[in-house]
Design a protein around this motif. Structure first.
Motif, PDB file in Angstrom:
ATOM      1  N   THR A  30       0.842  -1.187   0.000  1.00 29.64           N
ATOM      2  CA  THR A  30       0.000   0.000   0.000  1.00 29.64           C
ATOM      3  C   THR A  30       0.880   1.241   0.000  1.00 29.64           C
ATOM      4  O   THR A  30       1.816   1.350   0.793  1.00 29.64           O
ATOM      5  CB  THR A  30      -0.935   0.009   1.227  1.00 29.64           C
TER       6      THR A  30
ATOM      7  N   ASP B  14      -8.510   3.251  -3.232  1.00 28.30           N
ATOM      8  CA  ASP B  14      -8.325   3.543  -4.652  1.00 28.30           C
ATOM      9  C   ASP B  14      -8.170   5.046  -4.833  1.00 28.30           C
ATOM     10  O   ASP B  14      -9.155   5.781  -4.931  1.00 28.30           O
ATOM     11  CB  ASP B  14      -9.524   3.021  -5.452  1.00 28.30           C
ATOM     12  N   GLU B  15      -6.910   5.491  -4.849  1.00 30.13           N
ATOM     13  CA  GLU B  15      -6.627   6.924  -4.971  1.00 30.13           C
ATOM     14  C   GLU B  15      -7.397   7.713  -3.905  1.00 30.13           C
ATOM     15  O   GLU B  15      -7.988   8.765  -4.176  1.00 30.13           O
ATOM     16  CB  GLU B  15      -6.991   7.426  -6.364  1.00 30.13           C
TER      17      GLU B  15
ATOM     18  N   THR C 194      -3.213   4.255  -2.137  1.00 30.74           N
ATOM     19  CA  THR C 194      -3.648   3.192  -3.037  1.00 30.74           C
ATOM     20  C   THR C 194      -3.140   1.859  -2.518  1.00 30.74           C
ATOM     21  O   THR C 194      -1.963   1.731  -2.173  1.00 30.74           O
ATOM     22  CB  THR C 194      -3.124   3.410  -4.467  1.00 30.74           C
TER      23      THR C 194
END
Length: 382
Positions: free
Chosen positions: A141, A218-219, A153
């Protein structure tokens, strides 16, 4: 070290046992079968201060010292037969609340500790990944700079409370060149933020009322104010969580061991074979005697670790010793209890098979027994 209870500690212990027996054991067989996490019981526990035991009263906590926390968690494990609930409470308190209390800014503490302590929020600790359980250096991560914040992310797995968590302490690599020490940062992340989602919820052998699952990022954008401690200081945050968790999570195990011992003694006195109580047979009596020895040794190790956590600069060795010894003693006590009950012990209605299923995980979570032995060996210079 004097472990004689003060009047306040006696009241804490007795009150916690009474509360747990009266409020936390209803419909347990069904909740375990259906893997139900109860927000209602969570709020009930917050009503007597479980979720904020060591946190100062200014931030909504109870303000107890570490040894008193151990006494309360032991009483909770003794009085509450729902091992999953006790585990979820301990994971929330020791691996989420404590790191925020010990490493958070005053703004973070003012914002997050009161709702974490009063039962409004459920907390989680997110470091484990599919390829980095014990090997935290393999963490994938990532968090990269983006203006006045960070984009996270990656994914985490086997996260206790993950499926129901409102807040998580999440670890991500912020400087791969520096590695784990200096290159990992802890962030406070809220459920509902864009880019933060829950993946699979897992079914488990035991602790079935404590949900565990995946967290996916996710972003995910978090501001600088979400950094817990310092950028690159994630290893210190994690060390705090593990010291507190390993020292005090096992206090609940001690309470469970005492309850299993009492259950075994009562059964050995009442169950008759060949014209006498089975406790009169040496094979049974010696098994029960060993349970008592393991209980008292586990209690002393736990109390010493808790005392040293409060009074020494570093309690990592004591934490590893307590985690190793108490978790393996719990597993043996639970297995011996099933053996002693014979065929009845294999049946759900007697509730000892559930204690065994729950106990298996104790030698895995918070660092496996093998990892604890490796930590102890390193402290010995090996």
């Amino acid at each position: 070290m004097d472990f004689a209870f003060s009047d306040e500690q006696k009241q804490l212990r007795d009150g916690t046992i009474r509360f747990a027996r009266e409020a936390l054991n209803a419909d347990l067989l069904e909740r375990d079968r259906d893997q139900v996490f109860s927000r209602e019981l969570w709020r009930e526990c917050a009503r007597i201060g479980i979720q904020g035991l060591p946190v100062p009263e200014d931030y909504g906590g109870t303000g107890l010292d570490a040894l008193s926390c151990a006494i309360v968690l032991e009483a909770l494990g003794y009085g509450c037969r729902d091992g999953g609930l006790v585990f979820s409470l301990s994971a929330h308190l020791l691996a989420c609340v404590v790191p925020i209390w010990r490493h958070g800014s005053d703004e973070q503490k003012q914002r997050w500790l009161p709702p974490l302590c009063d039962g409004t929020l459920v907390g989680a600790h997110a470091i484990t990944e599919a390829d980095s359980g014990s090997d935290t250096f393999a963490m994938r991560t990532r968090a990269r700079r983006d203006g006045d914040g960070w984009l996270i992310t990656g994914s985490k797995t086997f996260i206790s409370n993950g499926p129901v968590a409102d807040l998580a302490v999440v670890f991500a690599v912020t400087d791969a060149d520096k590695g784990y020490h200096g290159g990992v940062t802890a962030f406070i992340v809220e459920r509902g933020m864009p880019g933060f989602g829950c993946g699979q919820k897992f079914e488990k052998m035991g602790l079935r009322t404590s949900p565990v699952g995946e967290l996916v990022f996710d972003e995910l954008f978090v501001p600088d104010s979400a950094v817990l401690g310092q950028v690159g200081g994630g290893s210190a945050v994690f060390a705090t969580a593990m010291d507190w968790e390993r020292c005090l999570l096992v206090a609940g195990h001690v309470g469970i061991m005492e309850r299993l011992l009492e259950t075994s003694v009562a059964y050995a006195r009442s169950r008759r074979q060949f014209g006498q109580p089975i406790g009169k047979f040496q094979a049974v009596a010696h098994r029960v005697a060993d349970m008592k020895v393991q209980l008292e040794a586990a209690r002393l190790l736990t109390y010493r670790a808790a005392w040293r956590l409060q009074n020494l600069r570093n309690a990592s060795l004591d934490a590893a010793i307590a985690k190793l010894a108490v978790s393996e003693s719990l597993l043996k006590t639970a297995l011996d209890t099933v053996h002693l009950h014979g065929g009845n012990g294999f049946m759900v209605e007697y509730e000892v098979e559930r204690a065994l299923r729950d106990a298996v995980g104790s030698t895995i979570y918070s660092g496996t027994s093998e990892m604890q032995r490796s930590i102890i060996a390193r402290w010995l210079g090996l």
